[in-house]
Design a protein around this motif. Structure first.
Motif, PDB file in Angstrom:
ATOM      1  N   ASP A 169       0.968  -1.110  -0.276  1.00 15.94           N
ATOM      2  CA  ASP A 169       0.203  -0.116  -0.084  1.00 15.94           C
ATOM      3  C   ASP A 169       0.800   0.898   0.125  1.00 15.94           C
ATOM      4  N   LEU A 170       0.348   2.008  -0.941  1.00 10.37           N
ATOM      5  CA  LEU A 170       1.414   3.205  -1.210  1.00 10.37           C
ATOM      6  C   LEU A 170       0.311   4.750  -0.926  1.00 10.37           C
ATOM      7  N   LYS A 171       0.360   5.283  -0.635  1.00 12.27           N
ATOM      8  CA  LYS A 171      -0.094   6.707  -0.709  1.00 12.27           C
ATOM      9  C   LYS A 171       0.855   8.551  -1.720  1.00 12.27           C
ATOM     10  N   ILE A 172       0.249   9.098  -2.250  1.00  9.19           N
ATOM     11  CA  ILE A 172       1.010   9.386  -2.953  1.00  9.19           C
ATOM     12  C   ILE A 172      -0.079  11.086  -2.885  1.00  9.19           C
ATOM     13  N   PRO A 173       0.701  12.039  -3.523  1.00  5.34           N
ATOM     14  CA  PRO A 173       0.087  13.249  -2.945  1.00  5.34           C
ATOM     15  C   PRO A 173      -0.935  13.529  -4.461  1.00  5.34           C
ATOM     16  N   ALA A 174      -2.096  14.245  -3.717  1.00  5.78           N
ATOM     17  CA  ALA A 174      -3.181  14.666  -4.836  1.00  5.78           C
ATOM     18  C   ALA A 174      -2.748  14.932  -5.477  1.00  5.78           C
ATOM     19  N   ASN A 175      -1.653  16.573  -5.347  1.00  8.65           N
ATOM     20  CA  ASN A 175      -0.836  16.903  -7.044  1.00  8.65           C
ATOM     21  C   ASN A 175      -0.038  15.954  -7.937  1.00  8.65           C
ATOM     22  N   LYS A 176       0.302  14.858  -7.666  1.00  7.72           N
ATOM     23  CA  LYS A 176       1.132  13.687  -8.673  1.00  7.72           C
ATOM     24  C   LYS A 176      -0.174  13.547  -9.489  1.00  7.72           C
ATOM     25  N   THR A 177       1.364  13.248 -10.997  1.00  6.69           N
ATOM     26  CA  THR A 177       0.383  12.221 -12.280  1.00  6.69           C
ATOM     27  C   THR A 177       1.101  11.433 -12.303  1.00  6.69           C
ATOM     28  N   ARG A 178       2.484  11.371 -11.465  1.00  3.98           N
ATOM     29  CA  ARG A 178       3.305  10.551 -12.307  1.00  3.98           C
ATOM     30  C   ARG A 178       4.020   9.822 -11.028  1.00  3.98           C
ATOM     31  N   TRP A 179       4.239   8.557 -10.712  1.00  9.11           N
ATOM     32  CA  TRP A 179       4.785   8.085  -9.876  1.00  9.11           C
ATOM     33  C   TRP A 179       6.058   6.891 -10.130  1.00  9.11           C
ATOM     34  N   THR A 180       7.410   6.554 -10.035  1.00 11.84           N
ATOM     35  CA  THR A 180       8.531   5.450 -10.014  1.00 11.84           C
ATOM     36  C   THR A 180       7.921   4.954  -9.040  1.00 11.84           C
ATOM     37  N   LEU A 181       8.340   3.244  -9.427  1.00 12.40           N
ATOM     38  CA  LEU A 181       8.659   2.364  -8.406  1.00 12.40           C
ATOM     39  C   LEU A 181      10.073   2.177  -8.685  1.00 12.40           C
ATOM     40  N   LYS A 182      10.623   1.823  -7.780  1.00 12.36           N
ATOM     41  CA  LYS A 182      12.172   0.917  -7.964  1.00 12.36           C
ATOM     42  C   LYS A 182      12.121  -0.135  -6.776  1.00 12.36           C
ATOM     43  N   ASN A 183      13.388  -1.030  -7.241  1.00 11.60           N
ATOM     44  CA  ASN A 183      13.287  -2.135  -6.201  1.00 11.60           C
ATOM     45  C   ASN A 183      12.680  -2.930  -6.226  1.00 11.60           C
ATOM     46  N   LEU A 184      12.195  -3.224  -7.757  1.00 10.95           N
ATOM     47  CA  LEU A 184      11.666  -4.646  -8.096  1.00 10.95           C
ATOM     48  C   LEU A 184      11.952  -6.023  -8.409  1.00 10.95           C
ATOM     49  N   ASN A 185      10.959  -6.810  -8.702  1.00  7.70           N
ATOM     50  CA  ASN A 185      12.021  -8.028  -8.746  1.00  7.70           C
ATOM     51  C   ASN A 185      12.117  -7.691 -10.077  1.00  7.70           C
ATOM     52  N   PHE A 186      12.735  -8.184 -11.092  1.00  5.65           N
ATOM     53  CA  PHE A 186      13.006  -7.894 -12.502  1.00  5.65           C
ATOM     54  C   PHE A 186      12.546  -9.271 -13.324  1.00  5.65           C
ATOM     55  N   SER A 187      11.948  -8.912 -14.838  1.00  5.35           N
ATOM     56  CA  SER A 187      11.412 -10.329 -15.420  1.00  5.35           C
ATOM     57  C   SER A 187       9.672 -10.570 -14.392  1.00  5.35           C
ATOM     58  N   THR A 188       9.367  -9.564 -13.147  1.00  5.30           N
ATOM     59  CA  THR A 188       8.320  -9.784 -12.755  1.00  5.30           C
ATOM     60  C   THR A 188       6.951  -9.555 -12.714  1.00  5.30           C
ATOM     61  N   ARG A 189       5.842  -9.717 -13.097  1.00  6.54           N
ATOM     62  CA  ARG A 189       4.643  -9.280 -13.611  1.00  6.54           C
ATOM     63  C   ARG A 189       3.934  -9.009 -11.495  1.00  6.54           C
ATOM     64  N   TYR A 190       3.392  -7.486 -12.532  1.00  7.41           N
ATOM     65  CA  TYR A 190       3.026  -6.566 -11.223  1.00  7.41           C
ATOM     66  C   TYR A 190       1.594  -6.592 -11.754  1.00  7.41           C
ATOM     67  N   LYS A 191       0.614  -6.391 -10.841  1.00 11.09           N
ATOM     68  CA  LYS A 191      -0.705  -5.757 -10.667  1.00 11.09           C
ATOM     69  C   LYS A 191      -1.637  -4.785  -9.915  1.00 11.09           C
ATOM     70  N   PHE A 192      -1.448  -3.707 -10.449  1.00  9.96           N
ATOM     71  CA  PHE A 192      -1.629  -2.395  -9.632  1.00  9.96           C
ATOM     72  C   PHE A 192      -2.925  -2.490  -9.601  1.00  9.96           C
ATOM     73  N   TYR A 193      -3.711  -1.375  -8.161  1.00  6.58           N
ATOM     74  CA  TYR A 193      -5.050  -0.902  -7.965  1.00  6.58           C
ATOM     75  C   TYR A 193      -4.849   0.141  -7.583  1.00  6.58           C
ATOM     76  N   PHE A 194      -5.434   1.092  -8.396  1.00 12.03           N
ATOM     77  CA  PHE A 194      -5.082   2.432  -8.004  1.00 12.03           C
ATOM     78  C   PHE A 194      -6.095   3.547  -7.793  1.00 12.03           C
TER      79      PHE A 194
END
Length: 1187
Positions: A988-1013
């Motif tokens: 779970d990650l909270k993002i400020p309301a004035n943002k329209t772009r966000w980069t996620l780092k330290n992810l596993n390589f060659s891995t599928r992720y599902k996002f809920y926003f």
């Protein structure tokens, strides 16, 4: 015009010349009711002279073994006393202990069973019944005891004669009272056989035209039976011996009785004339009769005793004349003439009738009798010859008539008329009762009559009064007078209704009046529907051993009890299990020859009976040539007879039935004057009838035609009958559908449905239009207009109720008075706007509006409801300011509150309210503004994953299209998916309301992720959007792979990869089409769980919702509806449009005003938590799922 019976005026004539005219006037004088029972109770206080009601016969033969009872019963007011005369002198019963008189009666009982002899009381008796109003006397009763004497002893010698000779055996019975009955028997009490040769004469002798050896016997016994005493006397036996002769000489006839060639016979009128001729001869002669100069009466002539006796019953003076009997055999004939003279004891032509007169009236007693010889007429008053009776100045005797003039109470008396000749006498009592009595109605009050429609009804109104009352009949509580053309009033007060209809049902009042008062009585009449057989049994021919059924469907008045029975040849059905009766059917199984015949269905109620029959024919099972069956030929030779104003009789000759019996005839009519060429149904009659009485309407030029119908169908129509034009009459009905509506504020438009030509009943059809204000005292205003359907009244006040009548008339007269209907003059726009408008905001999408009703007078028309105009002025966040289109909600009737659904959260609204009538809208109320609170936002407009690397992914998105408030932050949840499609831990990650772009780092390589926003406001979390992405592969491992043998350059591998790519592309296209194909798909349960808590279902009575209308649409109001219990709505095409709260539409409003329904696409489940969105995946994302 009222129906009345008026007493006829009576005047005493000056002399004998106008006597006949006078008698025609006075013989209708009032008669006293002599009924027993309930009517007598109503007349208990009525003073009435005595009337003899029962007496013994004039010639009274008694049984000497029983007590003597001499009857004399009478009635009167006060009850009469009784006295007797015996042989013309007073009979004092108190001096004879054997004689008693029954209490309250004049009947004498003479006890001769204990002691005394009947012969002692033989004589002539007369009874007198007397009270203060007069005395009535009985006939002269001649009392004689019956006698049954024994035969005188005599010595009878045996009789011997030769074969063929005639013989008479004498009986000569003793004289008895009454005369005995004679018959011949033997010792065994067996009657002796009789024939043309041997027969018994009227005098009792036994006659033999010629004897035979078998006539030999020793016990010919004559018996005399005396019925009154039930005794039988017998004569000494007579012995007869017949000797056979060698030769029997034949001979012509001669008469044994009567003697000679002629004789005379006298008989009294009304008796049985018996003439007898008995002849002897060999061979046995035959007797027959003739009347000279005349013929024998067919219905009154009978032949007895083997034609030897001629009897004529109820003989009259016309039967006098010469009768000839003729006896004939092979050798000759002989005749005898009997001259018959018919005399007559007195008989009545007009017996005197009781008179009830009021003081000062005139009347007459008429006593007319005839006889042969003509009887003499003598009068008595109270049992005393009128010549020596007290004088009465109001009485004048003129032969067989007593004339009364200006009678007074002292004129009351009982008069006796005696008509006598040598053969008998007649005695009649008739009283004159002078009374002054107000009317009395003798019929029971509230009598209930039930009558079948179209069958005559008779309502009784038995009455009494002196002078004779007049009788009037009224119908209904308002006293509508009855007219003679519909009703018949009989002289006894009975009201006759020849052809009652359903509208004849009601209360009828009979009113009797004379100068002394009035009386009335109410009776009730109920008209019932007739019982009808709507499906009749039909003719059938069946083979032996088969099963046949007859159908009989009956329609009857539901208030009457129906009984249906079946008959065979007019008798009960055989008690056989083969016959079964269902509700509407008779079934005969295993049909035999004896089952053939006529079967009749009889339908009974307590008021009527109908029946229908069908013939069953039974044939052998062997095949026979079948006759040709067809519909009947058309009837012909139509004829109109008995042509009256309202009816005519039509007769016709049936055509050939073509081997199928005609079941009915259908009659149609054409109105050549109004609808030439158009035929209408008139009536139908059973197939056994060839004539019909038809009811007609006035002023119609009729032609008739007839069609026949059998089981195979209906014939062609007959040729039309001659035309018959009925007379014109006034209309019998008024226009229907009368309405009054204004088209302008100052007029009243009166409309109606005109009568057609058939209903006009005559030429010159017009309408009398009448109107007046309902609440005013104005007189009716009327105008006669032509045969139109509308009239406009100008200059009326605005929206005022009016009473309206439209009455039809023609050149003959007016239709019945019509009932008034209510209408209104024209409407105008309302003058006043609703006041005190206030709004209660329930949640971000729903508000409740209240207002005060406008005064009714200011509406100036029919109140149809209220319209709420409302629109969105601007967003509270001032980020989306734009003018919204006005919306309309309509609330029907007099409601003063309503719900505004489908509002947008966090918005500023304006509204006003207007009242609506049939003309249009009134002025608007002052604008009222209100704000809706914040709601949850919609899902972010887009979510994209860009720049994937070995351990990072960058997300880009657009803000929600409907923030429904001030965004506070975004929430991003994501989790890895392994190769077996299992979900990893959720981050779970909270993002400020004035943002329209966000980069996620330290992810596993060659891995599928599902996002809920999803986004959030202070009201809560909004709808979520989902997406999936994959990090890139480790480059070191890729380099190591490149150093291996590069199979990618091999041809076979390239071909294989192309085939795989093509297959994947085809599967993608199919999957994309199926996932995006039109249709709905469910919303997640989690998303429902995060719905706005303010949007909760309301109770039915918590709010009222109107109907939507476009702001430019000013069409008439539609009927509003309440929101269903699940608060479902229908989504419009435009985001700015309102949802309509109607039935049968699924969906709910979210807090932001958006509609959460069912969208097409894949439904995914989140294992832990979170909201999810349904967005159609792009082909790129779908491609990534195969990496």
């Amino acid at each position: 015009m009222q129906l009345k019976i008026m007493p006829k005026k009576k005047h005493l004539p000056a002399g004998r010349a106008p006597l006949i005219l006078f008698l025609c006037q006075v013989i209708s004088a009032l008669e006293v009711p002599l009924d027993h029972g309930g009517k007598a109770k109503l007349l208990e206080d009525l003073v009435q002279p005595p009337t003899i009601t029962q007496q013994s016969p004039k010639d009274y033969i008694i049984d000497p073994r029983e007590n003597i009872v001499i009857q004399c019963e009478a009635k009167g007011k006060p009850p009469p006393s009784f006295s007797w005369t015996q042989n013309g002198t007073h009979f004092d019963i108190d001096k004879d202990p054997l004689v008693t008189m029954k209490p309250d009666s004049g009947t004498l009982i003479i006890n001769i069973m204990s002691e005394g002899k009947a012969e002692t009381y033989e004589g002539v008796y007369q009874c007198t019944a007397r009270n203060e109003r007069g005395a009535a006397i009985s006939n002269n009763i001649v009392v004689r005891p019956s006698r049954s004497p024994l035969w005188t002893k005599e010595k009878l010698e045996p009789m011997t004669l030769q074969n063929g000779q005639p013989l008479v055996l004498p009986c000569r019975p003793p004289v008895g009272l009454p005369p005995p009955i004679i018959f011949w028997m033997d010792n065994s009490f067996q009657r002796l056989p009789q024939s043309e040769r041997v027969s018994q004469g009227l005098n009792g002798d036994l006659y033999f035209s010629n004897v035979l050896p078998e006539d030999t016997r020793e016990d010919y016994i004559c018996y005399a039976r005396f019925n009154h005493t039930q005794t039988i006397q017998q004569k000494q036996p007579i012995s007869v011996k017949v000797i056979s002769a060698k030769s029997n000489r034949e001979r012509p006839p001669t008469f044994l009785t009567p003697e000679g060639n002629a004789s005379n016979k006298e008989e009294l009128r009304g008796n049985v004339l018996s003439l007898e001729c008995i002849a002897e001869g060999l061979p046995t002669p035959v007797v027959y009769w003739i009347k000279e100069d005349g013929t024998l009466p067919i219905n009154r002539t009978f032949y007895r005793n083997f034609q030897k006796t001629l009897q004529i019953i109820q003989v009259s003076e016309a039967d006098s004349g010469n009768y000839q009997c003729i006896a004939k055999n092979a050798l000759g004939a002989i005749h005898h003439t009997i001259s018959v003279t018919v005399k007559a004891a007195p008989y009545w032509i007009m017996a005197p009738q009781n008179l009830v007169l009021s003081p000062g009236e005139d009347g007459a007693l008429i006593c007319r009798a005839n006889g042969n010889p003509k009887p003499t007429i003598s009068w008595l008053s109270n049992g005393v010859p009128i010549e020596i009776a007290p004088d009465d100045p109001s009485r004048k005797i003129d032969g067989d008539t007593i004339i009364f003039s200006n009678v007074q109470e002292r004129s009351s008396a009982v008069y006796q008329c005696n008509a006598s000749n040598e053969y008998g006498y007649l005695l009649a009592n008739a009283f004159v009762n002078v009374l002054a009595e107000p009317p009395r109605i003798l019929t029971s009050a509230n009598t209930h009559y039930q009558v079948i429609a179209n069958r005559p009804a008779f309502l009784d109104c038995a009455f009494f009064g002196s002078p004779l009352p007049t009788i009037e009949w009224f119908k209904g509580a308002k006293g509508n007078a009855l007219h003679e053309d519909i009703y018949v009033l009989h002289e006894n007060g009975t009201l006759g209704i020849p052809v009652p209809q359903k509208e004849s049902t009601g209360t009828y009042t009979c009113v009797a009046k004379n100068k002394l008062g009035m009386a009335k009585n109410e009776v009730n009449l109920e008209i019932k529907d007739p019982t009808r057989i709507i499906k009749q049994p039909e003719y059938a021919v069946v083979q032996r051993g088969s099963t046949v059924s007859f159908e009989c469907k009956v329609k009857h008045d539901h208030t009457l009890i129906l009984t249906v029975t079946w008959l065979k040849d007019d008798h009960e059905l055989p008690s056989d299990g083969r016959f079964t009766v269902d509700k509407d059917q008779l079934v005969v199984a295993d049909v035999g020859d004896d089952d053939g015949g006529t079967y009749t269905c009889v339908a009974n109620t307590t008021l009527d009976t109908v029946s229908a029959s069908a013939v069953l024919g039974v044939v052998a099972p062997t095949p026979t040539p079948a006759p040709i069956y067809d519909v009947p030929d058309p009837p012909f030779d139509l004829e109109l007879t008995d042509q009256l104003d309202k009816s005519v009789q039509l007769s016709w000759t049936p055509g050939d039935d073509n081997n199928s019996p005609i079941t009915k005839f259908i009659i149609e009519y054409e109105d050549a004057m109004h609808e030439a060429g158009l035929w209408h149904y008139q009536t139908e009659v059973p197939g056994t009838q060839t004539r019909a009485q038809l009811k007609l309407s006035p002023y119609v030029n009729y032609s008739f035609r007839v069609m026949a119908e059998n089981s195979l169908g209906r014939s062609l129509p007959s040729q039309p009958s001659e035309q018959y034009l009925t007379k014109a009459a006034e209309p019998d009905k008024n226009p229907m559908t009368v309405e009054g509506l204004g088209s302008e504020p100052d007029n009243l438009v009166i409309t109606w449905k005109p009568l057609n030509g058939f209903e006009s009943n005559g030429p010159g059809l017009q309408y009398k239009v009448s109107w007046r204000q309902k609440d005013g005292d104005d007189e009716w205003t009327s105008v006669v207009v032509a045969n139109v359907s509308k009239y406009i009244v100008s200059g009326t006040p605005t929206f005022v109720p009016y009473l309206i009548k439209v009455q039809a008339l023609n050149d003959v007269g007016f239709a019945p008075e019509p009932a008034a209907v209510m209408g209104h003059s024209g409407e105008d726009l309302p003058m006043v706007a609703p006041r005190n408008v206030h709004v209660n905001v329930l949640n971000g999408t729903l508000a409740e509006v209240h207002w005060d009703p406008v005064p009714l007078k200011s509406i100036r028309g029919h109140l149809q409801g209220y319209r709420i105009y409302y629109w969105k002025a601007q967003s509270s966040s001032k980020r989306n300011r734009r003018h919204m289109e006005k919306k309309i909600l309509i609330f029907q009737g007099s409601k003063t509150h309503g719900m505004l659904p489908g509002l947008e959260p966090f918005s500023h609204y304006m509204l006003n309210v207007r009242v609506v009538n049939g003309k249009g809208e009134g002025p608007a109320s002052p604008d009222k503004d209100f704000n809706t609170p914040e709601g949850v936002p919609s899902a972010p407009s887009a979510l994209k994953i860009v720049n994937p690397t070995l351990d990072s992914l960058t997300l880009e998105w657009d803000p929600p299209r409907h923030p429904n408030g001030i965004l506070t932050e975004y929430t991003l949840k994501y989790q890895p998916i392994n190769s077996t499609h299992e979900l990893g831990p959720l981050i779970d990650l909270k993002i400020p309301a004035n943002k329209t772009r966000w980069t996620l780092k330290n992810l596993n390589f060659s891995t599928r992720y599902k996002f809920y926003f999803y986004a959030q406001t202070s009201a809560g979390s909004g709808s979520q959007i989902t997406e999936e992405a994959v990090t890139t592969v480790d480059e070191g491992k890729m380099a190591m792979a490149s150093r291996q043998v590069d199979i990618a350059t091999q041809g076979w591998f390239i071909g294989l990869m192309c085939a795989v790519a093509l297959l994947i592309l085809i599967l993608l296209i199919v999957c994309f089409i199926r996932r995006n194909k039109g249709g709905k798909y469910p919303v997640k349960e989690k998303e429902d769980a995060h719905a706005d808590p303010e949007i909760q279902p309301m109770k039915e009575d918590d709010g009222t919702f109107g109907e939507y209308s476009d702001a430019e649409d000013h069409k008439p109001l539609k009927k509003g509806s309440r929101t269903p219990s699940d608060r479902t709505v229908k989504k419009e095409d435009s985001d700015d449009s309102l949802v309509d709260y109607g039935e049968g539409v699924n969906g709910q409003f979210n807090e932001d005003g958006s509609f959460i329904g069912q969208y097409s696409g894949k439904k995914e489940k989140e294992p832990a938590e979170g909201n999810e969105s349904s967005e159609a995946p792009s082909p790129v994302n779908a491609m990534n799922s195969f990496v």
